[in-house]
Design a protein around this motif. Structure first.
Motif, PDB file in Angstrom:
ATOM      1  N   ALA A  88       0.834  -1.345   0.001  1.00 49.45           N
ATOM      2  CA  ALA A  88       0.120   0.281  -0.016  1.00 49.45           C
ATOM      3  C   ALA A  88       0.731   1.268  -0.019  1.00 49.45           C
ATOM      4  N   LEU A  89       1.888   1.177   0.616  1.00 49.08           N
ATOM      5  CA  LEU A  89       2.855   2.248   0.573  1.00 49.08           C
ATOM      6  C   LEU A  89       3.431   2.449  -0.681  1.00 49.08           C
ATOM      7  N   LEU A  90       3.692   1.525  -1.290  1.00 44.88           N
ATOM      8  CA  LEU A  90       4.363   1.694  -2.819  1.00 44.88           C
ATOM      9  C   LEU A  90       3.295   2.376  -3.897  1.00 44.88           C
ATOM     10  N   ASP A  91       2.076   1.792  -3.746  1.00 40.00           N
ATOM     11  CA  ASP A  91       0.976   2.417  -4.287  1.00 40.00           C
ATOM     12  C   ASP A  91       0.783   4.031  -4.065  1.00 40.00           C
ATOM     13  N   GLN A  92       0.980   4.126  -2.763  1.00 41.28           N
ATOM     14  CA  GLN A  92       0.868   5.505  -2.318  1.00 41.28           C
ATOM     15  C   GLN A  92       1.864   6.652  -2.880  1.00 41.28           C
ATOM     16  N   LEU A  93       3.009   5.914  -3.206  1.00 40.97           N
ATOM     17  CA  LEU A  93       4.059   6.709  -3.670  1.00 40.97           C
ATOM     18  C   LEU A  93       4.103   6.486  -5.039  1.00 40.97           C
ATOM     19  N   GLY A  94       3.378   5.829  -5.607  1.00 40.35           N
ATOM     20  CA  GLY A  94       3.403   5.625  -7.231  1.00 40.35           C
ATOM     21  C   GLY A  94       4.659   4.831  -7.541  1.00 40.35           C
ATOM     22  N   VAL A  95       4.836   3.936  -6.942  1.00 35.06           N
ATOM     23  CA  VAL A  95       6.298   3.244  -7.155  1.00 35.06           C
ATOM     24  C   VAL A  95       5.856   1.691  -7.552  1.00 35.06           C
ATOM     25  N   ASP A  96       6.208   1.258  -8.667  1.00 35.12           N
ATOM     26  CA  ASP A  96       5.677  -0.115  -9.108  1.00 35.12           C
ATOM     27  C   ASP A  96       6.368  -1.381  -8.684  1.00 35.12           C
ATOM     28  N   ARG A  97       7.858  -0.735  -8.501  1.00 35.14           N
ATOM     29  CA  ARG A  97       8.739  -1.853  -8.109  1.00 35.14           C
ATOM     30  C   ARG A  97       9.707  -1.503  -7.424  1.00 35.14           C
ATOM     31  N   ALA A  98      10.335  -2.018  -6.381  1.00 34.78           N
ATOM     32  CA  ALA A  98      11.441  -1.512  -5.469  1.00 34.78           C
ATOM     33  C   ALA A  98      12.318  -2.677  -4.868  1.00 34.78           C
ATOM     34  N   SER A  99      13.468  -2.536  -4.859  1.00 33.21           N
ATOM     35  CA  SER A  99      14.264  -3.123  -4.156  1.00 33.21           C
ATOM     36  C   SER A  99      14.035  -3.196  -2.560  1.00 33.21           C
ATOM     37  N   PHE A 100      14.441  -4.125  -1.845  1.00 29.40           N
ATOM     38  CA  PHE A 100      14.106  -4.302  -0.369  1.00 29.40           C
ATOM     39  C   PHE A 100      15.278  -4.730   0.517  1.00 29.40           C
ATOM     40  N   ALA A 101      15.524  -4.114   1.386  1.00 25.78           N
ATOM     41  CA  ALA A 101      16.750  -4.674   2.480  1.00 25.78           C
ATOM     42  C   ALA A 101      15.849  -4.633   3.778  1.00 25.78           C
ATOM     43  N   GLY A 102      16.046  -5.542   4.485  1.00 28.33           N
ATOM     44  CA  GLY A 102      15.676  -5.522   5.959  1.00 28.33           C
ATOM     45  C   GLY A 102      16.103  -6.278   6.618  1.00 28.33           C
ATOM     46  N   VAL A 103      16.076  -6.136   8.146  1.00 28.10           N
ATOM     47  CA  VAL A 103      16.764  -6.504   9.044  1.00 28.10           C
ATOM     48  C   VAL A 103      15.832  -7.326   9.898  1.00 28.10           C
ATOM     49  N   SER A 104      15.919  -8.427  10.359  1.00 29.11           N
ATOM     50  CA  SER A 104      15.327  -9.356  11.350  1.00 29.11           C
ATOM     51  C   SER A 104      13.708  -9.429  10.912  1.00 29.11           C
ATOM     52  N   LEU A 105      12.857  -8.763  11.664  1.00 31.54           N
ATOM     53  CA  LEU A 105      11.322  -8.395  11.375  1.00 31.54           C
ATOM     54  C   LEU A 105      11.370  -7.829   9.809  1.00 31.54           C
ATOM     55  N   GLY A 106      12.214  -6.725   9.557  1.00 33.55           N
ATOM     56  CA  GLY A 106      12.271  -6.426   8.394  1.00 33.55           C
ATOM     57  C   GLY A 106      12.552  -7.383   7.127  1.00 33.55           C
ATOM     58  N   GLY A 107      13.537  -8.264   7.504  1.00 35.76           N
ATOM     59  CA  GLY A 107      13.704  -9.303   6.524  1.00 35.76           C
ATOM     60  C   GLY A 107      12.470 -10.395   6.294  1.00 35.76           C
ATOM     61  N   MET A 108      11.792 -10.500   7.296  1.00 35.29           N
ATOM     62  CA  MET A 108      10.731 -11.516   7.472  1.00 35.29           C
ATOM     63  C   MET A 108       9.658 -10.617   6.347  1.00 35.29           C
ATOM     64  N   VAL A 109       9.438  -9.540   6.513  1.00 36.20           N
ATOM     65  CA  VAL A 109       8.597  -8.824   5.606  1.00 36.20           C
ATOM     66  C   VAL A 109       9.131  -8.969   4.290  1.00 36.20           C
TER      67      VAL A 109
END
Length: 234
Positions: free
Chosen positions: A73-94
């Protein structure tokens, strides 16, 4: 229903977008040292999970998938179709959930000190009960002490202090709900669907999420790479 997330953006909006997902109980401030460098190359979107910082905290229980849908939903809000993702711990699970269940939105993936299944529901439910009964102060010291090696803590006591302050200020209800979601997490069957180029990173001395969890994630994702960082914890 998705929750509205607090976030900040950095760098040129025309640059490749990069989402940064924080660890349980922290805010996107955990990336403050990395953002200036990353923003030279990416349009950085640093967000806070639901129940953290100023993000919404729904009253009903939630799962890791709900945190992932919040990011979509945040990507939709920002008008971003596709993004890379880096996450630690809980962020990685997401990040793992997103790459498996919303793969068209994830370009590349890096997950750090994370797991697809901790198999410790009683432990996480116990931590949730503890903070609801006694506040965040009851878990700050034991949790943060596992995040850093003793050598790092001696050399950079101000960093450890900052993380303790960050965790102490985490909203109790949101933290507890995320603890319960982590306890119920099981993405093991989802990993085979991940097609985004993926790097899995583990800390050799991580006592919060042992390196073998990262190794198992990497083994289950075709073509992924696995890196263990020596003399590093969570």
């Amino acid at each position: 229903m998705t929750a509205t997330l607090s976030f900040s953006t950095h760098g040129d909006v025309a640059a490749p977008p990069l989402l940064l997902g924080n660890s349980l109980g922290t805010t996107s401030d955990m990336w403050s040292a990395q953002i200036p460098m990353l923003a030279r190359h990416f349009y950085v979107i640093a967000f806070d999970h639901r129940g953290h910082a100023k993000s919404e905290s729904p009253a009903e229980p939630w799962e890791i998938g709900d945190l992932g849908r919040d990011v979509v939903a945040l990507l939709d809000q920002l008008g971003v179709d596709r993004a890379s993702f880096a996450g630690v711990s809980l962020g990685g699970m997401v990040g793992l959930w997103l790459a498996a269940n919303a793969g068209d939105r994830i370009h590349r993936l890096m997950v750090i000190c994370t797991s697809a299944h901790l198999a410790a529901l009683d432990y996480w439910q116990g931590r949730a009960r503890t903070v609801r009964a006694n506040g965040m102060a009851a878990v700050v010291d034991p949790v943060v002490e596992r995040w850093f090696t003793p050598n790092f803590a001696r050399r950079f006591p101000h960093v450890v202090r900052d993380y303790k302050d960050m965790l102490a200020q985490s909203p109790i209800d949101g933290y507890a709900a995320c603890c319960e979601a982590v306890g119920r997490l099981d993405l093991r069957l989802d990993l085979a669907r991940i097609s985004a180029p993926t790097m899995v990173v583990a800390g050799a001395d991580d006592q919060a999420i042992l390196p073998e969890h990262g190794a198992a994630v990497a083994k289950a994702i075709a073509g992924s790479s696995f890196v263990t960082v020596a003399n590093a914890a969570h």
